[in-house]
Design a protein around this motif. Sequence first.
Motif, mmCIF file in Angstrom:
data_model
loop_
_atom_site.group_PDB
_atom_site.id
_atom_site.type_symbol
_atom_site.label_atom_id
_atom_site.label_comp_id
_atom_site.label_asym_id
_atom_site.label_seq_id
_atom_site.Cartn_x
_atom_site.Cartn_y
_atom_site.Cartn_z
ATOM 1 N N ASP A 145 -11.639 7.072 2.609
ATOM 2 C CA ASP A 145 -11.272 6.307 3.812
ATOM 3 C C ASP A 145 -10.056 5.424 3.538
ATOM 4 O O ASP A 145 -9.145 5.312 4.370
ATOM 5 C CB ASP A 145 -12.433 5.420 4.279
ATOM 6 C CG ASP A 145 -13.612 6.203 4.812
ATOM 7 O OD1 ASP A 145 -13.433 7.372 5.242
ATOM 8 O OD2 ASP A 145 -14.733 5.650 4.781
ATOM 9 N N ASN A 146 -10.054 4.798 2.374
ATOM 10 C CA ASN A 146 -8.921 3.946 1.994
ATOM 11 C C ASN A 146 -7.639 4.764 1.904
ATOM 12 O O ASN A 146 -6.585 4.332 2.370
ATOM 13 C CB ASN A 146 -9.186 3.262 0.648
ATOM 14 C CG ASN A 146 -10.393 2.348 0.684
ATOM 15 O OD1 ASN A 146 -10.817 1.901 1.737
ATOM 16 N ND2 ASN A 146 -10.945 2.083 -0.483
ATOM 17 N N ALA A 184 -6.977 7.538 3.468
ATOM 18 C CA ALA A 184 -6.578 7.932 4.828
ATOM 19 C C ALA A 184 -5.807 6.802 5.516
ATOM 20 O O ALA A 184 -4.781 7.043 6.158
ATOM 21 C CB ALA A 184 -7.803 8.323 5.653
ATOM 22 N N ARG A 185 -6.288 5.559 5.379
ATOM 23 C CA ARG A 185 -5.569 4.413 5.967
ATOM 24 C C ARG A 185 -4.198 4.246 5.316
ATOM 25 O O ARG A 185 -3.210 3.980 5.990
ATOM 26 C CB ARG A 185 -6.373 3.123 5.806
ATOM 27 C CG ARG A 185 -7.450 2.972 6.821
ATOM 28 C CD ARG A 185 -8.006 1.547 6.812
ATOM 29 N NE ARG A 185 -9.269 1.584 7.492
ATOM 30 C CZ ARG A 185 -10.457 1.407 6.928
ATOM 31 N NH1 ARG A 185 -10.544 1.105 5.659
ATOM 32 N NH2 ARG A 185 -11.557 1.487 7.630
ATOM 33 N N TYR A 186 -4.170 4.376 4.003
ATOM 34 C CA TYR A 186 -2.910 4.250 3.272
ATOM 35 C C TYR A 186 -1.904 5.291 3.756
ATOM 36 O O TYR A 186 -0.742 4.966 4.023
ATOM 37 C CB TYR A 186 -3.156 4.393 1.764
ATOM 38 C CG TYR A 186 -1.887 4.336 0.956
ATOM 39 C CD1 TYR A 186 -1.342 3.117 0.599
ATOM 40 C CD2 TYR A 186 -1.232 5.496 0.572
ATOM 41 C CE1 TYR A 186 -0.162 3.050 -0.129
ATOM 42 C CE2 TYR A 186 -0.056 5.439 -0.154
ATOM 43 C CZ TYR A 186 0.474 4.215 -0.501
ATOM 44 O OH TYR A 186 1.655 4.169 -1.212
ATOM 45 N N LEU A 187 -2.348 6.530 3.885
ATOM 46 C CA LEU A 187 -1.440 7.597 4.324
ATOM 47 C C LEU A 187 -0.994 7.386 5.767
ATOM 48 O O LEU A 187 0.138 7.745 6.120
ATOM 49 C CB LEU A 187 -2.089 8.973 4.128
ATOM 50 C CG LEU A 187 -2.328 9.368 2.662
ATOM 51 C CD1 LEU A 187 -3.088 10.693 2.577
ATOM 52 C CD2 LEU A 187 -1.016 9.436 1.885
ATOM 53 N N GLU A 188 -1.846 6.776 6.588
ATOM 54 C CA GLU A 188 -1.428 6.424 7.949
ATOM 55 C C GLU A 188 -0.310 5.377 7.892
ATOM 56 O O GLU A 188 0.701 5.493 8.593
ATOM 57 C CB GLU A 188 -2.594 5.890 8.776
ATOM 58 C CG GLU A 188 -2.151 5.490 10.176
ATOM 59 C CD GLU A 188 -3.225 4.827 11.012
ATOM 60 O OE1 GLU A 188 -3.115 4.913 12.245
ATOM 61 O OE2 GLU A 188 -4.155 4.224 10.444
ATOM 62 N N MET A 189 -0.477 4.378 7.020
ATOM 63 C CA MET A 189 0.569 3.355 6.886
ATOM 64 C C MET A 189 1.842 3.965 6.308
ATOM 65 O O MET A 189 2.943 3.582 6.694
ATOM 66 C CB MET A 189 0.095 2.199 5.993
ATOM 67 C CG MET A 189 -0.834 1.234 6.687
ATOM 68 S SD MET A 189 -0.233 0.607 8.279
ATOM 69 C CE MET A 189 1.390 -0.001 7.854
ATOM 70 N N GLU A 190 1.695 4.933 5.413
ATOM 71 C CA GLU A 190 2.877 5.584 4.864
ATOM 72 C C GLU A 190 3.650 6.304 5.968
ATOM 73 O O GLU A 190 4.875 6.231 6.016
ATOM 74 C CB GLU A 190 2.478 6.570 3.762
ATOM 75 C CG GLU A 190 3.672 7.214 3.098
ATOM 76 C CD GLU A 190 3.285 8.101 1.942
ATOM 77 O OE1 GLU A 190 3.864 7.928 0.862
ATOM 78 O OE2 GLU A 190 2.404 8.968 2.125
ATOM 79 N N ILE A 244 -4.925 -2.010 0.871
ATOM 80 C CA ILE A 244 -5.409 -0.947 1.761
ATOM 81 C C ILE A 244 -6.016 0.162 0.914
ATOM 82 O O ILE A 244 -7.111 0.653 1.185
ATOM 83 C CB ILE A 244 -4.272 -0.400 2.649
ATOM 84 C CG1 ILE A 244 -3.854 -1.451 3.676
ATOM 85 C CG2 ILE A 244 -4.682 0.904 3.326
ATOM 86 C CD1 ILE A 244 -2.544 -1.147 4.391
ATOM 87 N N LEU A 245 -5.319 0.550 -0.132
ATOM 88 C CA LEU A 245 -5.770 1.651 -0.983
ATOM 89 C C LEU A 245 -7.036 1.301 -1.766
ATOM 90 O O LEU A 245 -7.907 2.148 -1.936
ATOM 91 C CB LEU A 245 -4.632 2.047 -1.922
ATOM 92 C CG LEU A 245 -4.627 3.438 -2.523
ATOM 93 C CD1 LEU A 245 -4.845 4.532 -1.496
ATOM 94 C CD2 LEU A 245 -3.325 3.681 -3.261
#
Length: 173
Positions: A6-7, A9-15, A141-142
């Motif tokens: 999940d972390n 996924a959030r990180y990749l969204e921010m990327e 986030i990660l």
Amino acid sequence: MDSAQDNLARYLEMETILNRFFGIFDFCLKGCVLPELERNGNQPFAACCKDKYYKVYDLDHPSFDLLREERERLYGKPEGVKNSSLVSPCEYHTDTGCVLPTCKSPICLAFMCRKSIDALREGYGIYTYDYLGFNYALEWILTGDMSLADYTEFRQSCLDMIDTLEAQSGKAH
């Protein structure tokens, strides 16, 4: 606590959001790389990539392990990257820049030199970009140390910066 997946996924969204931001701002190529190439007769150089940051700064954490695994799945192991720059110690850096469109380390994704931050402030009136603050936010986030509420606020702040850039540059997406 959220799972490492999940972390990630959030990180990749921010990327994705930050890649959009940097795509609009586009300071590195125009403000640094092209002028430096012109000054040096098209000779390769390493402006900001002066270390193997993914080795130096990535934390010993399951989410960082997932990020590294995904990076290597998509782009290969660092030692297998073809055309690595002879002037940069990072294997993912070639003579045309970083070969990673995604799965960058937080330190690499967040980095903006002083000159680019000044250009962001002077050209667009954006004062909220803080390279170290963004680096730590991406790490949190990660690792899952950033609450969902703080993540949502950080995400929105980045989207607001994109809106400002688009409004002032006429690059609405």
